[in-house]
Design a protein around this motif. Structure first.
Motif, short mmCIF file in Angstrom:
data_model
loop_
_atom_site.label_atom_id
_atom_site.label_comp_id
_atom_site.label_asym_id
_atom_site.label_seq_id
_atom_site.Cartn_x
_atom_site.Cartn_y
_atom_site.Cartn_z
N THR A 1 0.85 -1.25 0.02
CA THR A 1 0.09 -0.10 0.01
C THR A 1 0.72 1.36 0.04
OG1 THR A 1 -0.25 -0.02 2.55
CG2 THR A 1 -1.89 -1.33 1.36
N LEU A 2 2.09 1.25 0.11
CA LEU A 2 3.08 2.34 0.28
C LEU A 2 3.27 2.94 -1.19
CD1 LEU A 2 5.82 1.06 2.24
CD2 LEU A 2 4.36 2.66 2.83
N PRO A 3 3.24 4.32 -1.56
CA PRO A 3 3.27 4.89 -2.60
C PRO A 3 4.73 4.63 -3.05
CG PRO A 3 3.15 6.79 -0.82
CD PRO A 3 2.80 5.23 -0.23
N ASP A 4 5.78 4.32 -2.29
CA ASP A 4 7.09 4.12 -2.83
C ASP A 4 7.31 2.73 -3.27
OD1 ASP A 4 6.65 4.25 -0.18
OD2 ASP A 4 8.52 4.66 0.35
N ALA A 5 6.45 1.81 -3.33
CA ALA A 5 6.30 0.37 -3.72
C ALA A 5 6.03 0.61 -5.02
CB ALA A 5 5.54 -0.33 -2.58
N PRO A 6 6.92 -0.38 -5.99
CA PRO A 6 7.98 -1.18 -5.48
C PRO A 6 9.53 -0.63 -5.55
CG PRO A 6 7.30 -2.13 -7.32
CD PRO A 6 6.33 -0.96 -7.07
N LEU A 7 9.37 0.38 -6.40
CA LEU A 7 10.70 0.74 -7.04
C LEU A 7 11.64 2.04 -6.45
CD1 LEU A 7 9.64 1.08 -11.02
CD2 LEU A 7 10.60 -0.93 -9.50
N ALA A 8 10.69 2.27 -5.01
CA ALA A 8 11.67 3.57 -4.57
C ALA A 8 11.69 3.11 -3.02
CB ALA A 8 10.89 4.90 -4.77
N LEU A 9 11.96 1.84 -2.66
CA LEU A 9 12.03 1.52 -1.48
C LEU A 9 13.58 1.35 -0.83
CD1 LEU A 9 9.76 -1.43 -1.72
CD2 LEU A 9 9.02 0.57 -0.39
N ASP A 10 14.40 1.85 -1.62
CA ASP A 10 15.74 1.81 -1.40
C ASP A 10 16.23 2.53 -0.31
OD1 ASP A 10 17.07 0.65 -4.28
OD2 ASP A 10 15.17 1.99 -4.20
#
Length: 373
Positions: A258-267
């Motif tokens: 449910t995170l807006p930063d998933a899946p490509l900006a979780l670093d």
């Protein structure tokens, strides 16, 4: 070849270390699609999959899972691009079995055949079709004589029960995990009910896998342990946590998805190896005896698990030749203050971790930007 101990023999002796992220890590390396991951890499890029399995083996994994998660026919159809080749469950699973066994035999690891949830149950509650999909996933594991089988990352307790019933056909030790947090499963069944029902399937090992923060996982595991003790049920407990922090999704049924930063900006959320040491010790003290990793848990994280449990496991960690815990070789650093950090467990457990992003918030708002056009 030396006869390997079974998973239940290993667990009786002490804690077992699993492997970590497969599809998420392969996506970062350029060998898997982002989002609803599927395991074509075992056929398209087998060298990349073998390399990652070897890294887990070197990191101390006692178990290598067959890298074929989401290979059921329904999942493959649901995620198929119109221009992509058509893959079959059987060809993916057979390639994954052979590959996992090849690498496992380079050390002393066991091979676990991993079955994933199926579309026919998740979206249709069609038990007859779901049973057929589970049997199709299981058959290659029987043919390749995996060491045990796992129903991995299920959201509905009824689907777990059906899958375990099918897995008994293999006559192997059985494990099962659910992707649940403190609120319970995706149908509203409580953590306590899920734990008891998983145990009553006859599974030898039960637990949770990653959709939530490591601190949330500990809360869920504590509830499970109490419910099992109250019911006088004693399967082995396992956990496969995420490799990144997401405390703000504790009350979301679908967790980090449910995170807006998933899946490509979780670093920026990635766990430090010290956090993995701390989580591993806390989970072990709760009674968890099988600890591996899910999405985002990289080989260096698995190494931290193995190193934290080294006193209990009494098994050699191959990577310790160059990478002992807490930076032993920093004592030879050319930087004076780094030499003081060598093998300094107290320092690494108390250092304030910076994100390097002064204008970013430490957490996010679940479901934000869900209406993106």
């Amino acid at each position: 070849m030396v006869q390997k101990k079974s998973i239940l023999e290993l667990l009786k002796e002490g804690p077992v270390v699993g492997d970590g992220s497969m599809c998420t890590t392969l996506e970062k390396r350029g060998y898997c699609r982002a989002g609803h991951s599927s395991p074509e890499a075992v056929l398209l890029y087998p060298h990349a999959v073998r390399q990652l399995l070897r890294e887990y083996l070197r990191s101390g994994s006692d178990v290598l899972q067959t890298p074929c998660f989401y290979s059921s026919s329904g999942q493959l159809e649901a995620t198929k691009d119109s221009d992509s080749p058509t893959y079959q469950t059987e060809e993916l699973s057979r390639a994954a079995c052979a590959m996992a066994r090849e690498v496992a035999n380079e050390g002393s690891a066991l091979v676990c055949g991993s079955l994933s949830p199926v579309e026919s149950f998740t979206n249709g509650r069609n038990s007859v079709k779901a049973r057929q999909e589970f049997e199709a996933q299981l058959q290659p594991f029987i043919e390749h004589n995996v060491d045990f089988v796992l129903a991995e990352s299920f959201g509905h307790i009824e689907e777990v029960e059906l899958c375990v019933e099918v897995m008994k056909q293999a006559n192997k030790p059985i494990a099962c995990t659910m992707k649940i947090g403190p609120r319970g499963d995706w149908d509203g069944k409580s953590v306590e009910e899920c734990a008891v029902r998983m145990a009553k399937t006859g599974a030898d090992i039960i637990g949770i896998t990653g959709l939530f923060d490591i601190d949330t996982d500990l809360k869920t595991l504590k509830k499970m342990k109490k419910a099992l003790d109250d019911a006088d049920l004693h399967p082995y407990l396992m956990v496969q946590p995420l490799g990144f922090r997401c405390p703000e999704v504790e009350d979301e049924i679908q967790g980090y998805l449910t995170l807006p930063d998933a899946p490509l900006a979780l670093d920026s959320r990635v766990l430090t190896r010290t956090e993995v040491h701390q989580f591993t010790r806390a989970a072990y003290e709760l009674g968890v005896r099988y600890i591996g990793g899910c999405c985002g848990m990289e080989p260096h994280h698995i190494r931290a698990i193995a190193q934290e449990l080294a006193p209990e496991r009494k098994r050699k960690i191959p990577a310790d030749d160059l990478c002992p815990a807490y930076g032993y070789f920093l004592k030879y650093s050319a930087v004076n203050w780094n030499r003081k950090k060598a093998s300094n467990k107290e320092y690494w457990n108390t250092v304030n971790i910076g994100s390097g992003r002064p204008h970013c918030s430490s957490t996010n708002v679940p479901h934000e930007n869900v209406d993106l056009k």
